[in-house]
Write a protein that holds these residues in place. Sequence first.
Motif, PDB file in Angstrom:
ATOM      1  N   ALA A  16       4.739  -0.247  -3.389  1.00 20.56           N
ATOM      2  CA  ALA A  16       4.863   0.902  -4.448  1.00 20.56           C
ATOM      3  C   ALA A  16       5.610   2.484  -4.493  1.00 20.56           C
ATOM      4  O   ALA A  16       5.534   3.200  -4.926  1.00 20.56           O
ATOM      5  CB  ALA A  16       3.333   1.319  -4.182  1.00 20.56           C
ATOM      6  N   MET A  17       5.931   2.132  -2.934  1.00 20.68           N
ATOM      7  CA  MET A  17       6.811   3.602  -2.404  1.00 20.68           C
ATOM      8  C   MET A  17       7.916   3.966  -3.508  1.00 20.68           C
ATOM      9  O   MET A  17       8.436   4.864  -3.449  1.00 20.68           O
ATOM     10  CB  MET A  17       6.849   4.001  -0.760  1.00 20.68           C
ATOM     11  N   ALA A  31       0.892   3.140  -1.004  1.00 17.90           N
ATOM     12  CA  ALA A  31      -0.626   3.050  -0.325  1.00 17.90           C
ATOM     13  C   ALA A  31      -0.982   1.320  -0.782  1.00 17.90           C
ATOM     14  O   ALA A  31      -0.454   1.240  -1.708  1.00 17.90           O
ATOM     15  CB  ALA A  31      -1.189   3.667  -0.809  1.00 17.90           C
ATOM     16  N   ALA A  32      -1.175   0.620   0.021  1.00 15.21           N
ATOM     17  CA  ALA A  32      -2.185  -0.543  -0.437  1.00 15.21           C
ATOM     18  C   ALA A  32      -3.154  -0.829   0.427  1.00 15.21           C
ATOM     19  O   ALA A  32      -3.345  -0.256   1.473  1.00 15.21           O
ATOM     20  CB  ALA A  32      -1.276  -1.533  -0.165  1.00 15.21           C
ATOM     21  N   ALA A  33      -4.271  -1.054  -0.420  1.00 16.20           N
ATOM     22  CA  ALA A  33      -5.443  -1.526   0.505  1.00 16.20           C
ATOM     23  C   ALA A  33      -5.485  -3.228  -0.215  1.00 16.20           C
ATOM     24  O   ALA A  33      -5.476  -2.985  -1.299  1.00 16.20           O
ATOM     25  CB  ALA A  33      -6.069  -0.503   0.192  1.00 16.20           C
ATOM     26  N   ILE A  34      -6.838  -3.351   0.616  1.00 12.28           N
ATOM     27  CA  ILE A  34      -7.744  -4.897   0.419  1.00 12.28           C
ATOM     28  C   ILE A  34      -8.905  -4.083  -0.428  1.00 12.28           C
ATOM     29  O   ILE A  34      -9.243  -3.726   0.358  1.00 12.28           O
ATOM     30  CB  ILE A  34      -7.611  -5.851   1.432  1.00 12.28           C
ATOM     31  N   CYS A  44       1.339   5.179  -5.628  1.00 12.42           N
ATOM     32  CA  CYS A  44       2.478   6.365  -4.981  1.00 12.42           C
ATOM     33  C   CYS A  44       2.143   7.242  -5.317  1.00 12.42           C
ATOM     34  O   CYS A  44       1.134   7.574  -6.650  1.00 12.42           O
ATOM     35  CB  CYS A  44       4.119   5.596  -5.806  1.00 12.42           C
ATOM     36  N   ASN A  45       2.869   8.709  -5.090  1.00  9.54           N
ATOM     37  CA  ASN A  45       2.745   9.397  -5.389  1.00  9.54           C
ATOM     38  C   ASN A  45       3.258  10.125  -6.371  1.00  9.54           C
ATOM     39  O   ASN A  45       4.315   9.036  -6.752  1.00  9.54           O
ATOM     40  CB  ASN A  45       3.410  10.528  -4.043  1.00  9.54           C
ATOM     41  N   CYS A  56      -1.344  12.459  -5.041  1.00 10.74           N
ATOM     42  CA  CYS A  56      -0.977  11.208  -3.842  1.00 10.74           C
ATOM     43  C   CYS A  56      -1.423  10.514  -3.788  1.00 10.74           C
ATOM     44  O   CYS A  56      -2.080   9.260  -5.268  1.00 10.74           O
ATOM     45  CB  CYS A  56      -2.143  12.230  -2.190  1.00 10.74           C
ATOM     46  N   ALA A  57      -0.206   9.622  -2.991  1.00 14.04           N
ATOM     47  CA  ALA A  57      -0.543   7.857  -3.503  1.00 14.04           C
ATOM     48  C   ALA A  57      -1.769   7.148  -3.372  1.00 14.04           C
ATOM     49  O   ALA A  57      -2.272   6.619  -4.243  1.00 14.04           O
ATOM     50  CB  ALA A  57       0.083   7.441  -1.600  1.00 14.04           C
TER      51      ALA A  57
END
Length: 133
Positions: A16-17, A31-34, A44-45, A56-57
């Motif tokens: 993503a970055m 950023a990544a999340a479950i 990403c930002n 922001c991301a």
Amino acid sequence: MDEVNWGELREIARGAMRRAYAPYSDFPVGAAAIVDDGRIVSGCNIENASYGITLCAECSLVSQLVMTGGGKLVAFTCVDGNGEVLMPCGRCRQLLYEHSAEGMVLETVSGRKTIDEVLPDAFGPRQLGEYHQ
Ligand code: THU
């Protein structure tokens, strides 16, 4: 929930970055999340010539969360342009809090912490509910 594969989650955040639009700060973030149903969301930002309206991301991640069916975040990580773990800014901790499952874990510069540890005594939907009842 199954054991979190933090290495894999960080790799998704790095991917993503690499999509970040950060021509002004030259500071890409991913950023990544479950999600509690097992989905993975990322962001990403996205900067703007009007600097203050930069996303922001975490904003991009939360947009994806809502647009792909909602749910609560259970595990979160964020990386800088070197792929190293980055601490979410204060505003983004609040943003994540709104969409966090109880006990959501974040990877931070000082180890894994819960959302309550990185945003103690948070203001949230409960306070609004208590006032309006
Ligand atoms: N940034 C994020 O995307 N998330 C954070 O938690 C910290 C800061 C971005 C905003 C801006 O595009 C760049 O990093 C420099 O502040």
